[in-house]
Write a protein that holds these residues in place. Structure first.
Motif, mmCIF file in Angstrom:
data_model
loop_
_atom_site.group_PDB
_atom_site.id
_atom_site.type_symbol
_atom_site.label_atom_id
_atom_site.label_comp_id
_atom_site.label_asym_id
_atom_site.label_seq_id
_atom_site.Cartn_x
_atom_site.Cartn_y
_atom_site.Cartn_z
ATOM 1 N N PRO A 1 33.159 37.865 25.833
ATOM 2 C CA PRO A 1 32.112 37.827 24.792
ATOM 3 C C PRO A 1 32.426 36.788 23.723
ATOM 4 N N VAL A 2 32.498 35.517 24.155
ATOM 5 C CA VAL A 2 32.917 34.430 23.272
ATOM 6 C C VAL A 2 31.834 33.359 23.228
ATOM 7 N N ILE A 3 31.504 32.923 22.025
ATOM 8 C CA ILE A 3 30.601 31.804 21.797
ATOM 9 C C ILE A 3 31.387 30.745 21.041
ATOM 10 N N SER A 4 31.343 29.499 21.513
ATOM 11 C CA SER A 4 32.102 28.449 20.865
ATOM 12 C C SER A 4 31.367 27.127 21.039
ATOM 13 N N THR A 5 32.038 26.043 20.699
ATOM 14 C CA THR A 5 31.465 24.705 20.830
ATOM 15 C C THR A 5 32.507 23.769 21.421
ATOM 16 N N MET A 6 32.040 22.629 21.918
ATOM 17 C CA MET A 6 32.958 21.566 22.345
ATOM 18 C C MET A 6 32.217 20.239 22.283
ATOM 19 N N LEU A 7 32.972 19.170 22.216
ATOM 20 C CA LEU A 7 32.398 17.838 22.284
ATOM 21 C C LEU A 7 32.098 17.530 23.743
ATOM 22 N N ALA A 8 30.825 17.301 24.048
ATOM 23 C CA ALA A 8 30.405 17.051 25.430
ATOM 24 C C ALA A 8 29.081 16.311 25.385
ATOM 25 N N PRO A 9 29.090 14.997 25.310
ATOM 26 C CA PRO A 9 27.857 14.223 25.095
ATOM 27 C C PRO A 9 26.909 14.195 26.291
ATOM 28 N N GLU A 10 27.346 14.657 27.460
ATOM 29 C CA GLU A 10 26.499 14.497 28.643
ATOM 30 C C GLU A 10 26.122 15.831 29.266
ATOM 31 N N VAL A 11 25.956 16.862 28.465
ATOM 32 C CA VAL A 11 25.492 18.143 28.984
ATOM 33 C C VAL A 11 24.167 18.493 28.325
ATOM 34 N N PHE A 12 23.477 19.484 28.910
ATOM 35 C CA PHE A 12 22.154 19.881 28.446
ATOM 36 C C PHE A 12 22.081 21.403 28.384
ATOM 37 N N PRO A 13 21.211 21.936 27.538
ATOM 38 C CA PRO A 13 21.055 23.395 27.491
ATOM 39 C C PRO A 13 20.743 23.955 28.879
ATOM 40 N N GLY A 14 21.441 25.029 29.220
ATOM 41 C CA GLY A 14 21.261 25.649 30.526
ATOM 42 C C GLY A 14 22.271 25.216 31.561
ATOM 43 N N ASP A 15 23.016 24.136 31.297
ATOM 44 C CA ASP A 15 24.022 23.678 32.264
ATOM 45 C C ASP A 15 25.133 24.716 32.409
ATOM 46 N N ASP A 16 25.555 24.926 33.656
ATOM 47 C CA ASP A 16 26.753 25.711 33.920
ATOM 48 C C ASP A 16 27.927 24.745 33.965
ATOM 49 N N VAL A 17 28.955 25.024 33.175
ATOM 50 C CA VAL A 17 30.086 24.103 33.061
ATOM 51 C C VAL A 17 31.398 24.867 33.202
ATOM 52 N N GLU A 18 32.416 24.128 33.588
ATOM 53 C CA GLU A 18 33.769 24.677 33.593
ATOM 54 C C GLU A 18 34.538 23.993 32.459
ATOM 55 N N VAL A 19 35.214 24.794 31.643
ATOM 56 C CA VAL A 19 35.895 24.252 30.465
ATOM 57 C C VAL A 19 37.347 24.717 30.449
ATOM 58 N N ILE A 20 38.157 23.978 29.715
ATOM 59 C CA ILE A 20 39.564 24.319 29.528
ATOM 60 C C ILE A 20 39.790 24.626 28.054
ATOM 61 N N LEU A 21 40.463 25.747 27.786
ATOM 62 C CA LEU A 21 40.855 26.053 26.420
ATOM 63 C C LEU A 21 42.122 25.260 26.108
ATOM 64 N N THR A 22 42.004 24.314 25.206
ATOM 65 C CA THR A 22 43.161 23.464 24.884
ATOM 66 C C THR A 22 43.913 23.945 23.657
ATOM 67 N N HIS A 23 43.245 24.724 22.787
ATOM 68 C CA HIS A 23 43.944 25.172 21.587
ATOM 69 C C HIS A 23 43.247 26.398 21.021
ATOM 70 N N ALA A 24 44.025 27.423 20.682
ATOM 71 C CA ALA A 24 43.525 28.619 19.993
ATOM 72 C C ALA A 24 44.364 28.836 18.749
ATOM 73 N N ASP A 25 43.721 28.831 17.599
ATOM 74 C CA ASP A 25 44.437 28.882 16.330
ATOM 75 C C ASP A 25 43.946 30.081 15.512
ATOM 76 N N PRO A 26 44.613 31.254 15.645
ATOM 77 C CA PRO A 26 44.164 32.431 14.886
ATOM 78 C C PRO A 26 44.302 32.276 13.376
ATOM 79 N N VAL A 27 45.217 31.436 12.928
ATOM 80 C CA VAL A 27 45.401 31.266 11.485
ATOM 81 C C VAL A 27 44.174 30.606 10.873
ATOM 82 N N HIS A 28 43.696 29.533 11.529
ATOM 83 C CA HIS A 28 42.512 28.827 11.030
ATOM 84 C C HIS A 28 41.227 29.278 11.734
ATOM 85 N N ARG A 29 41.353 30.211 12.685
ATOM 86 C CA ARG A 29 40.222 30.827 13.381
ATOM 87 C C ARG A 29 39.363 29.803 14.120
#
Length: 464
Positions: A429-457
């Motif tokens: 149940p996670v909603i987030s963002t990423m830099l991806a200039p060549e995607v469109f709403p509705g696209d199914d994508v595979e992503v990699i979590l490169t950094h999780a920072d609980p201090v800065h959330r």
């Protein structure tokens, strides 16, 4: 629902940090608590001439299971082809005097602030969870709105009175059965829902992303759709607030909740988003018509509902202005807030206004002036609480994913703004963002979590 393991107490520490960042009060100043306690003692028994005895009516409350600040109780009565909704609202005005220390503190807060590990109430608990709350442990003072609902679902305020009521039961959304509810609850809610659809109302209720206490000292992150009893109960509150708004409009005064429709450009963006989510939106169909077909249980539909919500301008408060009649696009009618005075400052003043209107009395001193001040106060409180809610969710997401850096996830793109894409992970149940200039709403994508920072959330994803 996803349980959050928190061995390093990231959530506990993070929630404390959020409270500090946003100056969420930990309690009330002693003088406010003392004044509230004194107000309860001073109130004593309700004066017979000021309060009608309505204890014979079978009122009940319906709220989340753990709630104790109960604003509303209701009972329902058939009146020929009409239904009469007797809607009792906590009479906080019986305990708070304009300009006293309790009132001044409430103006500083604006509304109750909720966090997973507790809340910062608008009024001291001796009032909001005690003497003013409509708990089923004795007689309570209330403002009772009697709302007539005709066969077409049109609402009209028949009477408004201060009354003493006695709640018969504290019902909970999570456990209530149809047999627990007053006769007429389901058909009245269905009548109101049909009227809403006929008006072309555009209320959008996607599943809410929430952080919840699990009752065992831990937390869970979830997308929580509204329960059926919750949706029906909301319809009763909506009817009461619409009837109040109509009465104030007829009296050419009041404070209204307003929201404009998404503008033409926003609707163009939504039409471009619909095909990407495999949603058929015919050219001749309006926005409210397509909204009526959406099912929040279907992920593409839920994503589109969220896109609609983001496209709509924010709601606000506005005093009556004859040159600009109040309108709430999501309700498709004039609308006011009157039914949650224990949690929203504005409601207390709207109730005092409608009591005067219904009784044919002059407006109490200070009410009109309050209507001019309240929009800024309520807007500031709503913006603060919106930021707090988002930061709490960010904290939960980063705490949950703190040990998953380098992992791959399947996601759906729900929105694109410039080269930034909004993502909805499929399996969490996670909603987030990423830099991806060549995607469109509705696209199914595979992503990699490169950094999780609980201090800065913050979470950082990149395309796989």
């Amino acid at each position: 629902m996803k349980a959050l393991r928190d061995p390093d107490r990231l959530l506990t520490q993070g929630l404390a940090q959020i409270r500090e960042e946003f100056s969420v009060p930990a309690g009330f100043p002693p003088e406010v608590t003392e004044a509230a306690t004194a107000a309860v003692a001073r109130a004593g028994a309700p004066p017979p001439g000021e309060y009608t005895d309505r204890t014979a009516r079978p009122f009940v409350t319906l709220d989340p299971a753990g709630a104790v600040d109960l604003d509303q109780a209701f009972c329902i009565e058939a009146a020929g082809a009409d239904w009469l909704l007797h809607y009792a609202i906590a009479d906080i005005g019986a305990f708070v005097r304009d300009g006293d220390v309790i009132d001044r503190e409430a103006w500083a807060r604006g509304e109750t602030t909720y966090l997973p590990d507790g809340k910062a109430s608008l009024y001291p608990p001796v009032l909001s969870e005690g003497a003013a709350s409509l708990l089923p442990d004795g007689d309570r003072r209330a403002v009772v709105l009697t709302v007539r609902v005709d066969p077409a679902g049109a609402v009209q305020l028949d009477t408004v009175e201060r009354a003493v009521i006695r709640s018969r039961a504290k019902l909970a959304y999570e456990t209530v059965r149809d047999t627990d509810l007053p006769d007429g609850f389901a058909p009245l809610a269905a009548r109101l829902a049909a009227a809403e659809q006929a008006r072309g109302a555009a209320r959008v209720d996607p599943p809410e992303q929430q952080v919840e206490s699990n009752g065992r000292g831990g937390f869970a992150l979830a997308f929580r759709p509204a329960l059926p009893a919750e949706q029906r109960n909301a319809a009763l509150s909506l009817a009461a607030n619409m009837a109040v708004a109509r009465a104030m409009m007829d009296a050419r005064t009041g404070l209204f909740r307003t929201m404009p429709e998404p503008d033409a450009r926003a609707q163009e963006r939504l039409r471009a988003t619909a095909p990407a989510l495999h949603i058929d939106w015919p050219a001749g169909q309006s926005l409210d018509q397509i909204e009526a077909t959406l099912d929040p249980a279907k992920p593409p539909h839920a994503a589109f509902m969220m896109a609609i919500r983001r496209a709509a301008p924010g709601a606000g408060y506005k005093p009556f202005d004859p040159a600009e009649p109040p309108w709430h696009a999501a309700v498709a009618a004039p609308y006011a807030h009157a039914t949650a005075p224990l949690r929203r400052l504005a409601d207390r003043f709207v109730l005092e206004a409608v009591l005067a209107i219904a009784g044919g009395r002059p407006m109490p001193p200070g009410i009109e002036e309050a209507f001019t001040r309240l929009p800024a106060v309520m807007s500031r409180a709503a913006a603060r609480d919106g930021r707090i809610e988002r930061e709490v969710i960010n904290l939960a997401e980063t705490a949950m994913m703190a040990n998953l850096e380098g992992c791959r996830f399947h996601a759906t793109v729900t929105d694109v703004r410039g080269d930034k894409a909004s993502l909805h992970l499929r399996d969490l149940p996670v909603i987030s963002t990423m830099l991806a200039p060549e995607v469109f709403p509705g696209d199914d994508v595979e992503v990699i979590l490169t950094h999780a920072d609980p201090v800065h959330r913050t979470l950082t994803f990149t395309p796989a």
